[in-house]
Scaffold this active site. Structure first.
Site, PDB file in Angstrom:
ATOM      1  N   ASP A 122      26.447  -4.550  -5.148  1.00 53.98           N
ATOM      2  CA  ASP A 122      25.350  -5.478  -4.823  1.00 53.98           C
ATOM      3  C   ASP A 122      23.985  -4.801  -4.914  1.00 53.98           C
ATOM      4  O   ASP A 122      22.959  -5.470  -4.931  1.00 53.98           O
ATOM      5  CB  ASP A 122      25.509  -6.017  -3.394  1.00 53.98           C
ATOM      6  CG  ASP A 122      26.578  -7.097  -3.330  1.00 53.98           C
ATOM      7  OD1 ASP A 122      26.976  -7.595  -4.408  1.00 53.98           O
ATOM      8  OD2 ASP A 122      27.005  -7.436  -2.214  1.00 53.98           O
ATOM      9  N   LYS A 156      25.863 -10.854   5.432  1.00 55.57           N
ATOM     10  CA  LYS A 156      26.419 -12.052   4.774  1.00 55.57           C
ATOM     11  C   LYS A 156      27.946 -11.990   4.746  1.00 55.57           C
ATOM     12  O   LYS A 156      28.614 -12.941   5.144  1.00 55.57           O
ATOM     13  CB  LYS A 156      25.853 -12.121   3.339  1.00 55.57           C
ATOM     14  CG  LYS A 156      26.259 -13.339   2.568  1.00 55.57           C
ATOM     15  CD  LYS A 156      25.238 -13.676   1.506  1.00 55.57           C
ATOM     16  CE  LYS A 156      25.419 -12.878   0.231  1.00 55.57           C
ATOM     17  NZ  LYS A 156      26.333 -13.453  -0.746  1.00 55.57           N
ATOM     18  N   GLN A 164      36.709  -9.183  -2.359  1.00 52.42           N
ATOM     19  CA  GLN A 164      37.002 -10.617  -2.274  1.00 52.42           C
ATOM     20  C   GLN A 164      38.480 -10.880  -2.580  1.00 52.42           C
ATOM     21  O   GLN A 164      39.128 -11.659  -1.888  1.00 52.42           O
ATOM     22  CB  GLN A 164      36.110 -11.392  -3.245  1.00 52.42           C
ATOM     23  CG  GLN A 164      34.650 -11.374  -2.822  1.00 52.42           C
ATOM     24  CD  GLN A 164      33.748 -12.065  -3.821  1.00 52.42           C
ATOM     25  OE1 GLN A 164      34.188 -12.537  -4.863  1.00 52.42           O
ATOM     26  NE2 GLN A 164      32.464 -12.131  -3.496  1.00 52.42           N
TER      27      GLN A 164
END
Ligand code: DC
Length: 690
Positions: free
Chosen positions: A319, A26, A173
């Site tokens: 995650d 992803k 991020q």
């Protein structure tokens, strides 16, 4: 609110088995689309993840004038815009994706147009100050219109300059957002990263011809460099594979191969933790596709030990915490997760979601501000839980549901498509061998199981040759073992030994003494104090072994009471109790030729016997038989407990003859077995066969 229209029913499974290739990564799919759109020329992206999140990114760039040719769902040809995008007509919808919103914000601050980024309910609650602050330092005109710096984000054109920025929290991020803005900034952008986070952006930038200097926790990028089109093969997503890796590692007898998976070391922290917990994992890097290591993993199931996950380790497994919590719930001891407060602002408040769902499955867990403490157990109780709109919560608890005593339900599972379309199909395929034709399939992994059991036995018991033949009859509850075994014993003149009655006698006594059979420690302690004796009673033409507990012989109706029926499989699942009863069962074989029935007779108690049989019948038929016998017994539940337990589970021995007793009469089954024994050359000194 949970959307209960989309739900997943998960049946328990004895183990995970098979090969899996998970969809594309992803993180890399998002980044590849972004960089290809900004590059000069045509890029090809293979194995792109066509999940909701990544399709949002793709749609956004198409809306900004990027032309995308789709060859099937996973191969994209992107014609880049050389750094200059077109203004979109409307607000850009980032759906559920924090990665998309934060990285795109970095790119859009440098574009010569006004833009607005919006997201779904969950994304609209996620904090954006972490990117707004450094972008403003670079000169960006960006603000968040939601409460407490939450989306929507409003971006106006500006001129950017490079900055030096120390990341206050480790975040790929935020790092990527600054790097992407830095591409369009004047001068040098320097990011100081106290704890390394995933480095896909840096690796991909390099593939698109932009060098970053990475040393000693610093990343340096010179502004104004141009991206050149390239071809990318996206590796399988480690975070998607993590659910299978965790499941296979923690569920005994599992065997899993994961192919074509991304093995970037900033992503594989889960493996180190599982290895520390006692997992059996092998890793092999097979290629480097454009800077990203790709390879295979082999995982074998084991009972794992609890661990503590904290500090710098957290960022590399952020995650994977949902699946790690599930693994912890199945491990021995108390697993502790600390310093993971970041989980509170993920797709859901993951700490709360995990704690709530673990409790629903009957797992003891203590919620901490920055994590949790989980008390592991062997199997859990079935539950109905929700995903909290979070894909990783939905998938992690689908895995825990495999260890429940009956089917569980996970509500609101549409979100799984944000990262792993095809998850349900893979779940079905990997558990198929254990839930459907388990008796057939388990034969194939039997060698592995037999090997370890034999080893254990050799150290515990004198490995004396058996002086008499022993016929082993294993099988599922109410498959007709007793009727058949008794008859064979009568015909052959052998002694009949029902080991189920042994486990029942012990259970009866533990209950009579007032112990809770769920308390393993107490149950084992109570057992150790018992005095067990075996008496052989010979009446007419029938000889059978009876069990005395503390010199008392329990009545048949006491052994088959609803209380004992319910408790016996729980007592039988305790390894220490099984080990204690093993020599007791073997001893009898030195005195008499035997027909022994049970669950592990051919696999563990008498693995050397050449006369092994395994009986099974369909569930409906077996439930009917119990009812006809006037007994209250939950056959399916007992099967599951017997199959799922980690110590000597119910398995069809590889070298057993398997007989389906659904249709044929008991007499026919007896004849078949006698026929096979005859052909195997069993010569009998007593009874009718000599
Ligand atoms: O055969 P039965 O239904 O009477 O056995 C009662 C329980 O005892 C069964 O559910 C599992 C356990 N058992 C076992 O674990 N191993 C054996 N060899 C025999 C019985």
């Amino acid at each position: 609110m949970a959307n209960t229209n989309s739900y997943l029913i998960v049946e328990p499974a004895a183990f995970i088995k098979g090969e899996v290739t998970v969809p594309g990564d992803k993180s890399i799919s998002h980044r590849a689309v972004m960089l290809a759109s900004l590059a000069r020329g045509r890029s090809s992206i293979r194995n792109f993840l066509p999940s909701e999140d990544c399709l949002c990114t793709l749609r956004a760039f198409e809306a900004m004038g990027v032309s995308v040719e789709k060859q099937g769902k996973t191969h994209l040809i992107i014609e880049g815009k050389s750094g200059v995008l077109f203004p979109p007509f409307e607000a850009i919808d980032c759906g559920n994706s924090g990665t998309m919103m934060r990285l795109l914000a970095g790119i859009l601050t440098a574009q010569p147009f006004y833009s607005k980024l919006i997201g779904d309910y969950s994304l609209s609650k996620r904090p954006m100050s972490r990117i707004i602050e450094p972008l403003r330092m670079m000169g960006a005109k960006i603000r968040a219109d939601g409460p407490k710096d939450t989306p929507p984000l409003i971006i106006e054109p500006s001129t950017l300059k490079g900055i030096e920025y120390r990341l206050p929290i480790p975040s790929a991020q935020v790092k990527s957002c600054i790097l992407l803005a830095g591409l369009f900034a004047s001068g040098v952008t320097r990011i100081i990263e106290p704890v390394a986070s995933r480095d896909h952006t840096e690796r991909l930038l390099e593939q698109f011809g932009v060098r970053t200097i990475r040393e000693k926790g610093e990343i340096i990028l010179h502004g104004g460099m141009k991206l050149e089109a390239t071809d990318i093969e996206v590796p399988g997503d480690f975070s998607s594979a993590a659910f299978w890796i965790g499941a296979a590692a923690a569920i005994p007898h599992s065997e899993l191969r994961v192919r074509s998976i991304g093995l970037n070391p900033t992503r594989t922290g889960l493996l180190n933790i599982l290895l520390r917990m006692g997992a059996q994992i092998e890793e092999s890097i097979e290629s480097y596709s454009k800077g990203e290591p790709i390879g295979s993993l082999w995982v074998r199931g084991n009972k794992l030990r609890a661990t503590v996950i904290q500090g710098e380790e957290i960022v590399g497994v952020i995650d994977e915490i949902p699946i790690l919590a599930v693994v912890g719930a199945l491990a021995d001891g108390v697993t502790e997760i600390r310093n993971a407060q970041e989980l509170r602002v993920k797709e859901s408040d993951r700490i709360k979601a995990i704690v709530t769902n673990l409790r629903a499955f009957g797992v003891e867990v203590e919620e901490l501000v920055d994590g949790m403490r989980i008390k592991g157990k062997n199997t859990v109780q079935a539950a109905r839980v929700e995903s909290f709109g979070d894909h990783r919560i939905a998938m992690a608890f689908s895995i825990l549901a495999l260890r429940a005593n009956k089917a569980s339900r996970i509500d609101d599972v549409d979100c799984i498509a944000t990262s792993y379309p095809g998850f349900q199909e893979d779940l079905r395929a990997l558990t198929q061998s254990s839930t459907e034709g388990w008796a057939e399939e388990t034969k194939k992994i039997k060698n592995f199981i037999m090997g370890s059991q034999k080893f254990a036995k050799a150290t515990e018991l004198e490995k004396k040759e058996l002086p008499y033949p022993v016929i082993t009859i294993d099988g599922t509850t109410a498959s007709g073992k007793s009727t058949v075994a008794k008859e064979i014993a009568k015909v052959l003149g052998f002694t009949y030994f029902n080991t189920g009655a042994l486990y029942r006698a012990v259970t009866w006594k533990i209950l009579a003494l007032g112990y809770d059979v769920h308390d393993e420690e107490k149950a084992v302690e109570a057992c150790r104090k018992l005095n067990l004796r075996c008496v052989i009673r010979k009446e007419d033409s029938f000889s059978q072994a009876s069990i005395l507990v503390d010199d008392q012989q329990p009545l048949e109706k006491e052994l088959r009471s609803p209380e004992v029926n319910e408790a016996v499989s729980i007592v039988a699942s305790y390894r220490k109790i099984r080990e204690w009863l093993l020599p007791f069962q073997r001893e009898l074989a030195y005195k008499e030729p035997l027909v022994v029935e049970g669950r592990d007779i051919g696999t563990v108690v008498f693995p050397e016997s050449p006369y092994k049989f395994f009986l099974d019948a369909n569930l409906e038929e077996r439930e009917k038989r119990r009812e006809e016998q006037g007994e209250r017994d939950n056959v399916a539940q007992r099967d599951r407990l017997d199959i799922l337990r980690s110590s000597a589970p119910l398995l069809c021995p590889v070298d057993a003859v398997k007989l389906d007793t659904t249709k044929p009469s008991a007499q026919k089954v007896v004849e078949k077995i006698l026929d096979i024994l005859w052909k195997k050359g069993l010569t009998i000194s007593r009874g009718k066969m000599d």
